[in-house]
Every structure is written in structure tokens, then in C-alpha cells.
Design a protein around this motif. Structure first.
Motif, short mmCIF file in Angstrom:
data_model
loop_
_atom_site.label_atom_id
_atom_site.label_comp_id
_atom_site.label_asym_id
_atom_site.label_seq_id
_atom_site.Cartn_x
_atom_site.Cartn_y
_atom_site.Cartn_z
N ASN A 207 125.11 8.01 56.36
CA ASN A 207 125.73 9.20 56.92
C ASN A 207 126.68 8.87 58.06
OD1 ASN A 207 124.18 8.74 59.18
ND2 ASN A 207 122.84 10.47 58.91
N ALA A 208 127.33 9.91 58.56
CA ALA A 208 128.37 9.73 59.57
C ALA A 208 127.83 9.17 60.87
CB ALA A 208 129.07 11.06 59.81
N ASP A 209 126.54 9.33 61.12
CA ASP A 209 125.93 8.80 62.34
C ASP A 209 125.48 7.36 62.20
OD1 ASP A 209 126.26 11.29 63.54
OD2 ASP A 209 124.35 12.02 62.76
N GLY A 210 125.70 6.76 61.03
CA GLY A 210 125.28 5.38 60.82
C GLY A 210 123.78 5.23 60.71
N ARG A 211 123.10 6.26 60.20
CA ARG A 211 121.64 6.26 60.15
C ARG A 211 121.14 5.53 58.90
NH1 ARG A 211 117.36 9.24 58.45
NH2 ARG A 211 115.67 9.59 59.92
N TRP A 212 120.05 4.79 59.07
CA TRP A 212 119.41 4.11 57.95
C TRP A 212 118.33 5.01 57.34
CZ3 TRP A 212 121.00 -0.83 56.58
CH2 TRP A 212 121.83 -1.49 57.50
N ALA A 213 118.07 4.82 56.06
CA ALA A 213 116.98 5.55 55.41
C ALA A 213 115.65 5.15 56.04
CB ALA A 213 116.96 5.24 53.91
N ASP A 214 114.76 6.14 56.23
CA ASP A 214 113.42 5.85 56.74
C ASP A 214 112.42 6.82 56.11
OD1 ASP A 214 113.63 8.29 58.10
OD2 ASP A 214 114.18 7.36 59.99
N LEU A 215 111.19 6.80 56.59
CA LEU A 215 110.14 7.61 55.97
C LEU A 215 110.21 9.09 56.35
CD1 LEU A 215 107.07 5.20 56.19
CD2 LEU A 215 108.53 5.69 54.22
N LEU A 216 111.24 9.50 57.10
CA LEU A 216 111.49 10.91 57.34
C LEU A 216 112.38 11.52 56.26
CD1 LEU A 216 111.94 11.25 61.21
CD2 LEU A 216 110.24 12.39 59.77
N GLN A 217 112.82 10.69 55.32
CA GLN A 217 113.54 11.23 54.16
C GLN A 217 112.56 12.03 53.30
OE1 GLN A 217 116.53 9.59 55.75
NE2 GLN A 217 117.00 10.34 53.71
N PRO A 218 113.03 13.05 52.58
CA PRO A 218 112.12 13.78 51.69
C PRO A 218 111.68 12.90 50.52
CG PRO A 218 114.38 14.48 51.32
CD PRO A 218 114.41 13.58 52.53
N VAL A 219 110.44 13.04 50.12
CA VAL A 219 109.97 12.32 48.95
C VAL A 219 110.68 12.87 47.72
CG1 VAL A 219 108.01 13.86 48.46
CG2 VAL A 219 107.90 11.47 47.76
N GLU A 220 111.01 12.00 46.77
CA GLU A 220 111.62 12.43 45.51
C GLU A 220 111.08 11.56 44.37
OE1 GLU A 220 113.64 9.75 45.06
OE2 GLU A 220 114.67 9.32 46.93
N LEU A 221 111.59 11.80 43.19
CA LEU A 221 111.06 11.18 41.98
C LEU A 221 109.59 11.57 41.77
CD1 LEU A 221 112.53 7.55 41.65
CD2 LEU A 221 112.82 9.48 40.09
N THR B 141 116.63 13.68 42.83
CA THR B 141 116.98 14.85 43.63
C THR B 141 115.87 15.90 43.64
OG1 THR B 141 118.03 15.91 41.71
CG2 THR B 141 119.44 14.55 43.12
N LEU B 142 114.67 15.52 43.23
CA LEU B 142 113.60 16.50 43.05
C LEU B 142 112.40 16.17 43.92
CD1 LEU B 142 112.63 18.98 41.57
CD2 LEU B 142 112.14 17.59 39.57
N GLY B 143 112.10 17.07 44.88
CA GLY B 143 111.00 16.87 45.82
C GLY B 143 110.06 18.05 45.86
N VAL B 144 109.47 18.31 47.05
CA VAL B 144 108.43 19.33 47.14
C VAL B 144 108.31 19.84 48.57
CG1 VAL B 144 106.63 17.58 47.47
CG2 VAL B 144 106.00 19.85 46.65
#
Length: 447
Positions: free
Chosen positions: A266-280, A436-439
């Protein structure tokens, strides 16, 4: 003398040759010993690989079937009895979720932590009194609630005025900052909002501009618009995070997880972490994992009621796409030149993301819920059917017998705004999974 000197010189040369040969032999032996030692450590691994790759031939297909079934039985028994993650353990496994000892340990403390301790009792006394007070919390209309095992009040949201509760089984309680907003970490558990009950109009229609709930984008399965009455219920303030799912299920199935997605997105240069929504995660996955924790999927009616938050426009932000700025993660201008190639994008929006965002990154709706527009789809409890089917009293679940499809709502980061409207419905089979599918978990209010 000459002969003696010559013999001596020959002996010296021979000795040097022998010493060199011995040294070479010893070096060669050390190398072989090291090689054999290395191979020896690999024997168990190699043996396992051989066993796994071995192809068994049977004279009869019935024998082959029995071999497969018995092999699975052995594997399941080994997983069942594993002292670290088996059913009776204090660990977590993908196959069984929480072990019995881990559940027992949690059960021994949860009564005190959420109900019986002086601190918990005081928080619940304040919450119950406030919720029942029409002047303090008018949206609840004098709702009477009792303390709920497993939940701990964390106060009213300063903007929505609704009460919020920490779910202790899914992680650490959320903490409010000085501005009243919740501070989230990868260890934070679910936060449930107590959604007011009452009547609301569900659905949209695209044929009569002068009638209620007109939406030019409305599809046929979003109507007829009907009135549904719901009891109060708990719904997660955020989409379920990867960290929360991991603590529940012992695995993280997501495609865009920290150990699998190493790019800044993203524009803030953020890395993916465990605060991302669960998917698959499939409907079956969600139903199983949530039910093991005393939770459930929201019904379509509960989801739409909370997503709308007493608004009548296509999105809770308004009727114009421009109103979504800062409130939604969709396919928009940011994908251009940032490595994403979705089918189409909103040219009037820029959310600063190429993939799903950490939960809570965008503005909350009037009920204090984040990401009900875009980010990831969210499964609902209902089987898919038309709106002329009756619904259950209290939770609004549509009565569908053996549904071939289940519903998900809310749109995603790869779709346009029209597909993220509050009434837009999608459907697929119960075992369907996609990135793209979470809960968004829900919970009933117990008496």
C-alpha cells in the motif's frame, strides 16, 4: 660412499612419497567419513520419502481400497494421539482445533475472567445499566441484557454510541486509545458490537424510482424489499483476522499471509501481517471453526442490518461513489502502476491498496463496523434463495431446504463499488474458497 648416499636419497624420496600418499588417503577418508555421516542423518528422511512415494500394486481393487483406508486411519490415529497437538493435548491442530486440555484450561478461568471477578462484575453492571437506559443508549430501546460468558465489556464506541465487548477466547482484549479508538495488534481478539434489534427494510429494487429502497444497480435477487424484525445480536466490529483464525484453528489458510507475501502492498509501505483478514476459507470451514468457539455466521438479514446501520442508500456512506472515499477498499486508481491488474477499476477513488488491507484501516459505519464495503467478501449463514421465502423469527435466517449454495456479502478489493452495495448478494457452494473470501463472526445474545 656414493652408493650409500644414493640409497639414502632414494629412501628419503620414497619416504616423502609414502607420507604424501598416506596424507592424501587420510584426507580422502575424512571426506568419505563426513559424507557418510551426512548421509546417515538423512536416512530417516530418505526412508520417509521412499515410503511416501512408494506405489503399491494390488491384485484386486478391493485390496487397494482397504490399503488406502487403513493408511488414512493410521495417520488420523497418530494425529489424534499427538501429545503436542492431538485431541487430548493442550495444543492446537488443523485437524481438531483446540485440544481437550487447552479447552479445559480455558474453561477453568473464563467464568472468573468475564463474570465473577470484581473487575468483570463491575464492567458488566455498568454495561447492563447503560444499555437499558433509554437516555444513555436510545438505539437499544431499553434492551435488557445479562452478563455474557466469554465476553468482557470494553465500553461504548464514542462515535456510534454502541457497546463493544472483547471476546477472550480469540485473543487479548482490545484497548482504547486516548481518542477513543481501539488499538489493534496481531494478538488482539475479536471485538463484538451489540447491534440493536428492531425492524428494518431488507433488499433493494431498481424499477420504481419513486418507491422505497430504489437503487439503479439493484439486481432481481435483491427484491422484493421486505420488512424483517431482528432481536439484538453481537457482530464482529472487524473482519476476522488471520491471527484470530490461527489461534482458533491452528493454521492460517490465507494466500496473502505474512510468510507467503513479502511485498509492500500500500501507499504507506506497509507489509502484510496477521491483522490482515483471513481468506481462502469456505462456508464449511467457517461454520466448523466458529461453532467450536460458540460463535456463528451472521444471517443475511443480520449482516445487511448492521452494514446499512439505519441508512437507506446503496452504501452506508451515501448514494454517490465519491462518498466511499476513505471508507472502502475496492478496485480503484491505486492499482494502476502498482502491480495489480483487475478487470476494471473506479477512476474516481484511490484507497492506497492493491490487496486486502489490515482490518480497521478505513472509516467505520454509523454502527462502528469497519470494512463492510470492500476488502474481502464475508460469508453469511443462509442458503441462497429468493426473498419470497419465509425467514426465522429473531435472526431472520431464510428457510431453505438443503441449499446448493450459500451467500456472501460486502464486495472485495478486486471489484467495483456496485458489487459492494449493502444489498448485493453473491453465492457459491459450501466448499468454495477464494483469496477474496473471508468472514465476520456473529454471536447470539444469551438470556
Amino acid at each position: 660412499t656414493e652408493g650409500t648416499d644414493a640409497e639414502h636419497q632414494s629412501a628419503v624420496i620414497l619416504k616423502q612419497g609414502l607420507e604424501a600418499a598416506v596424507a592424501e588417503w587420510r584426507a580422502s577418508r575424512r571426506a568419505r567419513d563426513s559424507e557418510w555421516a551426512s548421509l546417515a542423518t538423512q536416512v530417516p528422511v530418505l526412508e520417509q520419502l521412499v515410503l511416501e512415494r512408494h506405489t503399491w500394486n494390488f491384485a484386486h481393487s478391493e485390496d487397494e481400497w482397504w490399503h488406502v483406508q487403513l493408511s488414512r486411519l493410521v495417520q488420523n490415529l497418530e494425529a489424534f494421539s499427538d501429545p503436542r497437538s492431538g485431541v487430548l493435548s493442550s495444543g492446537i491442530s488443523k485437524e481438531h482445533g483446540w485440544g481437550v486440555e487447552k479447552r479445559a484450561e480455558f474453561a477453568r478461568t473464563i467464568q472468573a475472567r468475564t463474570l465473577a471477578s470484581p473487575e468483570a462484575a463491575s464492567k458488566w453492571s455498568e454495561a447492563c445499566s447503560s444499555i437499558a437506559d433509554a437516555s444513555a443508549c436510545p438505539l437499544y430501546a431499553r434492551l435488557v441484557v445479562s452478563p455474557q460468558l466469554g465476553l468482557l465489556p470494553i465500553g461504548r464506541d464514542p462515535e456510534s454510541g454502541l457497546w463493544e465487548f472483547a471476546h477472550l477466547q480469540s485473543g487479548e482484549p482490545a484497548v482504547r486509545g486516548a481518542d477513543g479508538k481501539l488499538l489493534l495488534t496481531e494478538d488482539t481478539g475479536l471485538v463484538f458490537v451489540l447491534i440493536p434489534g428492531g425492524k428494518f427494510r431488507m433488499g433493494a429494487q431498481g424499477t420504481n424510482p419513486g418507491d422505497v429502497r430504489f437503487d439503479a444497480h439493484a439486481l432481481g435477487d435483491e427484491s422484493p424489499v421486505r420488512e424483517v424484525e431482528l432481536d439484538a445480536y453481537f457482530l464482529s466490529k472487524y473482519e476476522m483476522t488471520q491471527g484470530q483464525w490461527l489461534r482458533f484453528a491452528g493454521s492460517n489458510p490465507s494466500q496473502f499471509r505474512p510468510d507467503n507475501y513479502k511485498l509492500k502492498y500500500n501507499a504507506d509501505g506497509r507489509w502484510a501481517d496477521l491483522l490482515q483478514p483471513v481468506e481462502l476459507v469456505s462456508w464449511n470451514d467457517c461454520d466448523r471453526v466458529l461453532s467450536e468457539q460458540g460463535l456463528r455466521l451472521p444471517t443475511e438479514a443480520q449482516w445487511e442490518r448492521a452494514a446499512r446501520a439505519n441508512t437507506d442508500t446503496p452504501w452506508w456512506t451515501g448514494a454517490e461513489i465519491g462518498s466511499l472515499a476513505g471508507a472502502a477498499n475496492l478496485s480503484d486508481n491505486y492499482i494502476v502502476g502498482h502491480g495489480a491488474e483487475w478487470a476494471a477499476h473506479e477512476t474516481s477513488l484511490d484507497d492506497g491498496n492493491t490487496m486486502h488491507s489490515a482490518v480497521g484501516a478505513y472509516r467505520a459505519n454509523p454502527f462502528g463496523l469497519h470494512d463492510v464495503i470492500g476488502n474481502v467478501f464475508e460469508w453469511c449463514l443462509d442458503g441462497y434463495d429468493t426473498y419470497d421465502k419465509p425467514v426465522h423469527a429473531g435472526d431472520g435466517e431464510r428457510e431453505v431446504f438443503r441449499p446448493p449454495f450459500h451467500v456472501y456479502r460486502g464486495g472485495t478489493f478486486v471489484l467495483l463499488a456496485a458489487d459492494a452495495r449493502s444489498t448485493r448478494r453473491f453465492r457459491n457452494q459450501a466448499d468454495y474458497r477464494f483469496v477474496t473470501l473471508g468472514v465476520r463472526p456473529a454471536r447470539l445474545v444469551t438470556k
